[in-house]
Design a protein around this motif. Structure first.
Motif, PDB file in Angstrom:
ATOM      1  N   ALA A 187       0.834  -1.207   0.000  1.00  0.00           N
ATOM      2  CA  ALA A 187       0.000   0.000   0.000  1.00  0.00           C
ATOM      3  C   ALA A 187       0.867   1.255   0.000  1.00  0.00           C
ATOM      4  CB  ALA A 187      -0.926  -0.006   1.210  1.00  0.00           C
ATOM      5  N   THR A 188       1.926   1.241   0.778  1.00  0.00           N
ATOM      6  CA  THR A 188       2.840   2.384   0.844  1.00  0.00           C
ATOM      7  C   THR A 188       3.492   2.632  -0.511  1.00  0.00           C
ATOM      8  OG1 THR A 188       3.286   1.898   3.176  1.00  0.00           O
ATOM      9  CG2 THR A 188       4.848   3.329   2.035  1.00  0.00           C
ATOM     10  N   GLN A 189       3.862   1.551  -1.183  1.00  0.00           N
ATOM     11  CA  GLN A 189       4.465   1.670  -2.513  1.00  0.00           C
ATOM     12  C   GLN A 189       3.463   2.200  -3.535  1.00  0.00           C
ATOM     13  OE1 GLN A 189       5.883  -2.109  -4.080  1.00  0.00           O
ATOM     14  NE2 GLN A 189       5.606  -1.382  -6.176  1.00  0.00           N
ATOM     15  N   LYS A 190       2.246   1.660  -3.518  1.00  0.00           N
ATOM     16  CA  LYS A 190       1.260   1.997  -4.539  1.00  0.00           C
ATOM     17  C   LYS A 190       0.616   3.363  -4.338  1.00  0.00           C
ATOM     18  CE  LYS A 190       1.714  -1.698  -6.997  1.00  0.00           C
ATOM     19  NZ  LYS A 190       2.317  -1.612  -8.358  1.00  0.00           N
ATOM     20  N   LYS A 191       0.715   3.934  -3.144  1.00  0.00           N
ATOM     21  CA  LYS A 191       0.075   5.229  -2.897  1.00  0.00           C
ATOM     22  C   LYS A 191       0.613   6.329  -3.803  1.00  0.00           C
ATOM     23  CE  LYS A 191       3.293   6.686   0.721  1.00  0.00           C
ATOM     24  NZ  LYS A 191       3.981   7.663  -0.158  1.00  0.00           N
ATOM     25  N   ASP A 192       1.820   6.166  -4.300  1.00  0.00           N
ATOM     26  CA  ASP A 192       2.400   7.164  -5.206  1.00  0.00           C
ATOM     27  C   ASP A 192       1.890   7.023  -6.635  1.00  0.00           C
ATOM     28  OD1 ASP A 192       3.930   8.281  -3.148  1.00  0.00           O
ATOM     29  OD2 ASP A 192       5.568   6.855  -3.468  1.00  0.00           O
ATOM     30  N   GLU A 193       1.166   5.911  -6.904  1.00  0.00           N
ATOM     31  CA  GLU A 193       0.615   5.689  -8.240  1.00  0.00           C
ATOM     32  C   GLU A 193      -0.868   6.038  -8.322  1.00  0.00           C
ATOM     33  OE1 GLU A 193       1.396   1.768  -9.728  1.00  0.00           O
ATOM     34  OE2 GLU A 193       3.339   1.650  -8.718  1.00  0.00           O
ATOM     35  N   GLY A 194      -1.512   6.215  -7.179  1.00  0.00           N
ATOM     36  CA  GLY A 194      -2.940   6.506  -7.193  1.00  0.00           C
ATOM     37  C   GLY A 194      -3.566   6.337  -5.833  1.00  0.00           C
ATOM     38  N   GLN A 195      -4.885   6.146  -5.826  1.00  0.00           N
ATOM     39  CA  GLN A 195      -5.648   6.008  -4.589  1.00  0.00           C
ATOM     40  C   GLN A 195      -5.747   4.525  -4.233  1.00  0.00           C
ATOM     41  OE1 GLN A 195      -6.284   9.146  -3.375  1.00  0.00           O
ATOM     42  NE2 GLN A 195      -5.158   9.557  -5.260  1.00  0.00           N
ATOM     43  N   VAL A 196      -5.445   4.170  -2.987  1.00  0.00           N
ATOM     44  CA  VAL A 196      -5.275   2.775  -2.595  1.00  0.00           C
ATOM     45  C   VAL A 196      -6.439   2.291  -1.730  1.00  0.00           C
ATOM     46  CG1 VAL A 196      -3.826   1.146  -1.318  1.00  0.00           C
ATOM     47  CG2 VAL A 196      -2.767   2.933  -2.729  1.00  0.00           C
ATOM     48  N   ILE A 197      -6.954   1.105  -2.082  1.00  0.00           N
ATOM     49  CA  ILE A 197      -7.955   0.399  -1.286  1.00  0.00           C
ATOM     50  C   ILE A 197      -7.405  -0.989  -0.975  1.00  0.00           C
ATOM     51  CG2 ILE A 197     -10.257  -0.658  -1.318  1.00  0.00           C
ATOM     52  CD1 ILE A 197     -11.133   1.634  -3.174  1.00  0.00           C
ATOM     53  N   VAL A 198      -7.559  -1.444   0.277  1.00  0.00           N
ATOM     54  CA  VAL A 198      -7.134  -2.780   0.691  1.00  0.00           C
ATOM     55  C   VAL A 198      -8.352  -3.508   1.248  1.00  0.00           C
ATOM     56  CG1 VAL A 198      -5.649  -4.131   2.227  1.00  0.00           C
ATOM     57  CG2 VAL A 198      -4.801  -1.996   1.219  1.00  0.00           C
ATOM     58  N   SER A 199      -8.561  -4.745   0.806  1.00  0.00           N
ATOM     59  CA  SER A 199      -9.704  -5.522   1.288  1.00  0.00           C
ATOM     60  C   SER A 199      -9.257  -6.920   1.657  1.00  0.00           C
ATOM     61  CB  SER A 199     -10.795  -5.589   0.216  1.00  0.00           C
ATOM     62  OG  SER A 199     -10.359  -6.347  -0.909  1.00  0.00           O
TER      63      SER A 199
END
Length: 291
Positions: A187-199
């Motif tokens: 999630a920390t890595q992907k936050k720089d690419e867009g809006q993050v959702i984890v389920s």
């Protein structure tokens, strides 16, 4: 008359102060006119259901959300492929049964697929042992209405790892702890690419975890820290109903909550979805994303 005016002014001041207090407690929401909305869901569909029961549960959650993480569905991969093609959904269910089990689906009418991936985490009890290996799967979408990237990460932690928020001293617990940290890292890595959702079904009860506060379980890893960081629907809006699995709230939807000046997507509420054939209830969170 003058005394009455003073009372009115004082009363108005009290009401204004109360409004500011409430606004400070609740999550900051965007201006509705400048945003688009969508719903994200999560459901663990028990793998022992009949085909008819499975289909009922799948259609139930698909009728309530636009972006969904599924758990325990690896043995239905072929069926899901046909269902998705026939009903206008993207499906990401990679590999064999264990890896494919944490599937992600999204409405083609609302999202385009930009990228996707699957990360092996660990064998829960050792190589080839039961319960099986764990994976964190993800898809990066373009949300058509806003043009923004939304990264959905989906996972299923092994069961039997906590006792009222306290960790069980088992090999599977160590595997789950690694998975939680890897979810946070992704999630920390992907936050720089867009809006993050984890389920996902994380098999740790929200209230027990928060009360005990074990350092390697979801509350401490994801939520008990300063922003920016992950925040769950239970944290933001409280626990609803009796739970997602019996009386436990173990199925989660999180989003990456940023400092207010940088927030482009908001979770605005959620619901528990009952009436399933599975031993889990579903969960659907409501999102608003800036245009």
């Amino acid at each position: 008359m003058q005394h009455r005016r003073k009372w009115l002014v004082r009363g108005a001041s009290v009401l204004a102060g109360a409004a500011v207090l409430v606004a400070g407690v609740l999550p900051a929401l965007p201006a509705a006119a400048a945003n688009a909305t969508f719903k994200a869901g999560s459901l663990n569909i028990y793998n022992g259901l009949t085909q008819a029961q499975f289909t009922q549960d799948l259609n139930l959650i698909a009728g309530k959300a636009d972006l969904i993480g599924l758990n325990e569905v690896g043995n239905r991969k072929e069926f899901l492929q046909g269902w998705a093609a026939d009903n206008g959904w993207w499906l990401y269910s990679p590999g064999s049964v264990n890896q494919a089990g944490e599937a992600l689906i999204a409405k083609k009418s609302m999202f385009d697929v930009l990228d996707k991936g699957s990360i092996f985490i660990c064998d829960t009890n050792g190589q080839g042992e039961v319960p099986p290996a764990r994976y964190n799967n993800w898809v990066k979408y373009r949300h058509k209405a806003s043009g923004r990237s939304v990264i959905h990460i989906n996972a299923h932690a092994v069961a039997g790892i906590d006792n009222n928020g306290r960790p069980e001293d088992l090999p599977r617990t160590a595997c789950a702890e690694k998975q939680f940290q890897e979810l946070k890292n992704l999630a920390t890595q992907k936050k720089d690419e867009g809006q993050v959702i984890v389920s996902g079904d994380l098999n740790v009860d929200f209230s027990a975890d928060r009360a005990y506060g074990y350092g390697k379980f979801p509350w401490k890893v994801f939520e008990a820290n300063e922003l920016p960081n992950l925040r769950s629907s239970f944290n933001l809006y409280g626990e609803k109903g009796t739970g997602t699995h019996g009386n436990r709230h173990i199925d989660y939807i999180y989003f990456w909550k940023r400092l207010p000046d940088y927030q482009l997507m908001w979770m605005t509420g959620y619901d528990i979805v009952g009436g399933t054939n599975s031993d889990h209830n579903g969960i659907v969170a409501y999102f608003s994303i800036q245009l």
